[in-house]
Motif scaffolding. Structure first.
Motif, short mmCIF file in Angstrom:
data_model
loop_
_atom_site.label_atom_id
_atom_site.label_comp_id
_atom_site.label_asym_id
_atom_site.label_seq_id
_atom_site.Cartn_x
_atom_site.Cartn_y
_atom_site.Cartn_z
N GLU A 1 39.01 44.85 39.55
CA GLU A 1 39.21 43.41 39.41
C GLU A 1 38.55 42.91 38.12
N ASN A 2 39.23 41.97 37.49
CA ASN A 2 38.67 41.26 36.34
C ASN A 2 38.37 39.82 36.75
N GLU A 3 37.24 39.32 36.30
CA GLU A 3 36.89 37.93 36.57
C GLU A 3 36.47 37.26 35.28
N ASP B 1 41.27 36.89 43.88
CA ASP B 1 41.06 35.63 44.62
C ASP B 1 41.68 34.41 43.96
N ASN C 1 39.91 34.99 39.05
CA ASN C 1 39.74 36.37 39.51
C ASN C 1 41.10 36.96 39.84
N ASP C 2 41.30 38.24 39.46
CA ASP C 2 42.60 38.89 39.70
C ASP C 2 42.99 38.86 41.17
#
Length: 432
Positions: free
Chosen positions: A399-401, A422, A419-420
């Motif tokens: 995931e990226n944030e 959420d 976020n990717d």
């Protein structure tokens, strides 16, 4: 008054000139006078420079009107009569003095030398008072530091002058005094009240000019300890900073280093900052809102505490308390431990990591989550004093944030998060 006196004397001088022109042979004409130079001396001591300049200007004006453009031979052959007329004109114009001696060398470049004798009472003492208007006592002290020499300057300007001369030529004390004040305090207009006598009283009213400081704020730029621990020091400094209100912005700009240093001294005297040897430095940005930017740094440790509250995010981790303890390795690198606590339902993340600061441009680092067994890389890019952009990559979840934040206040930051997994939401961060 000066103009009417001068006109009358010009008529006398013109009459003498007309008579002289008939008495001289036509062939005796010489070159006309092109320039008049004036030198001055006074019986009993020198005139103050500002007064001497004004007197020389007045006598030069008389010489230029009477002599320039006329044949110098007309005056040379009647020098005694013309000198008497010129002395009479000067006596009427330069109030408080009489001409005790006048010599004139007539020619293409005519030279005057005038010796003046003061008459009547002489000013022997000057009492100077400065009114700072509506400035706070703290702000007035900064202005008073600039005006400390003004009483001595007024003494030099006025002591020894004839009392009558104080009101001469639009008031020597006011015009010359304003010239002095404009050099010392260019950000203020000075108005004078003068009660002349042997003991002369001068009251100077200072009026701020241009843009005025109307508000102030203290901004923490970089800290390595919780800001709440410096709350008392910050409040005392903000109170002192608010005293600048009413000062001209240009004055604050000119004194920014001194004011900044004084504010820093207030911070350093705080018992907590003094006890733990916290290094503070300040810089003042002047404007209608004066901003004091503060750094408060420790030599070895970095301590940070935050509380998060998320709005518009699904899930059960919308509230968090985070604390970080780091130790410097060199000047730009830090090893740290970080703990994040979610109160409902209760959960934890515990990290260990390393970060490196690339000047003031960017921070990059790595941390490991001991609870989720996840590797992260992260970065932070400050944008000015209010904004910043951050990035976090969770390699386990892939995931990226991203976060884009705006500092509302020293203790409150608003962040837009994407976020990717959420999606996006707003986060309110209390910087404790």
């Amino acid at each position: 008054m000066f103009s009417s006196l001068l006109k009358k004397q010009m008529m006398r001088a013109g009459f003498l000139l007309l008579v002289s022109s008939f008495l001289l042979p036509f062939s005796a004409k010489a070159a006309p006078i092109e320039k008049v130079d004036v030198s001055l001396s006074a019986v009993g001591g020198d005139l103050p420079p500002a007064v001497e300049k004004r007197v020389i200007s007045s006598i030069s004006s008389i010489g230029n009107r009477v002599l320039v453009g006329k044949e110098e031979s007309l005056f040379s052959l009647n020098s005694s009569a013309y000198n008497k007329v010129l002395a009479d004109i000067i006596n009427r114009v330069v109030i408080g003095y009489v001409v005790s001696d006048l010599t004139v060398s007539y020619g293409r470049d005519t030279a005057f030398h005038v010796t003046l004798q003061p008459v009547g009472q002489i000013i022997r003492h000057v009492d100077t008072e400065i009114d700072y208007g509506g400035l706070t006592p703290e702000a007035a002290r900064y202005v008073a530091a600039d005006t400390a020499d003004v009483p001595a300057l007024m003494d030099n300007l006025l002591i020894g002058l004839p009392v009558d001369s104080v009101g001469w030529a639009e008031s020597v004390s006011q015009s010359a005094g304003r010239d002095l004040l404009s050099q010392i305090l260019p950000e203020f207009q000075a108005n004078f009240e003068v009660e002349s006598g042997e003991n002369t009283k001068v009251k100077i009213y200072l009026i701020p000019q241009g843009k005025i400081v109307r508000s102030s704020r203290l901004t923490f730029e970089k800290t390595t300890i919780p800001r709440l621990l410096m709350l008392r020091a910050a409040e005392e400094t903000e109170t002192a900073l608010s005293a600048l209100r009413g000062l001209p912005v240009d004055f604050v700009t000119r004194h920014s280093e001194k004011i900044s240093s004084d504010m820093n001294d207030i911070l350093k005297k705080d018992s907590f900052i003094e006890k733990y040897g916290i290094a503070t430095d300040t810089s003042l940005v002047s404007g209608e809102t004066a901003e004091l930017r503060v750094n408060a740094l420790t030599d070895h440790w970095v301590i940070r505490t935050e509380v998060w509250l998320d709005a518009g995010r699904d899930g059960d981790k919308n509230t968090a308390v985070e604390g970080m303890l780091g130790h410097y390795i060199g000047k730009h690198s830090t090893v740290f431990g970080e703990a994040r606590f979610y109160p409902g339902p209760m959960d934890w993340n515990v990290y260990g990591g390393f970060s490196h600061q690339f000047g003031s441009f960017m921070d990059l680092g790595y941390k490991y989550d001991f609870v989720d067994n996840a590797n992260h890389i992260f970065g932070n890019v400050p944008i000015g004093n209010k904004f910043s952009l951050r990035y976090d990559r969770d390699f386990k979840k892939r995931e990226n944030e991203f976060g884009f934040s705006y500092k509302i206040h020293n203790y409150i930051t608003l962040e837009y998060v994407y976020n990717d997994e959420d999606g996006k939401w707003l986060r309110l961060i209390a910087n404790l």
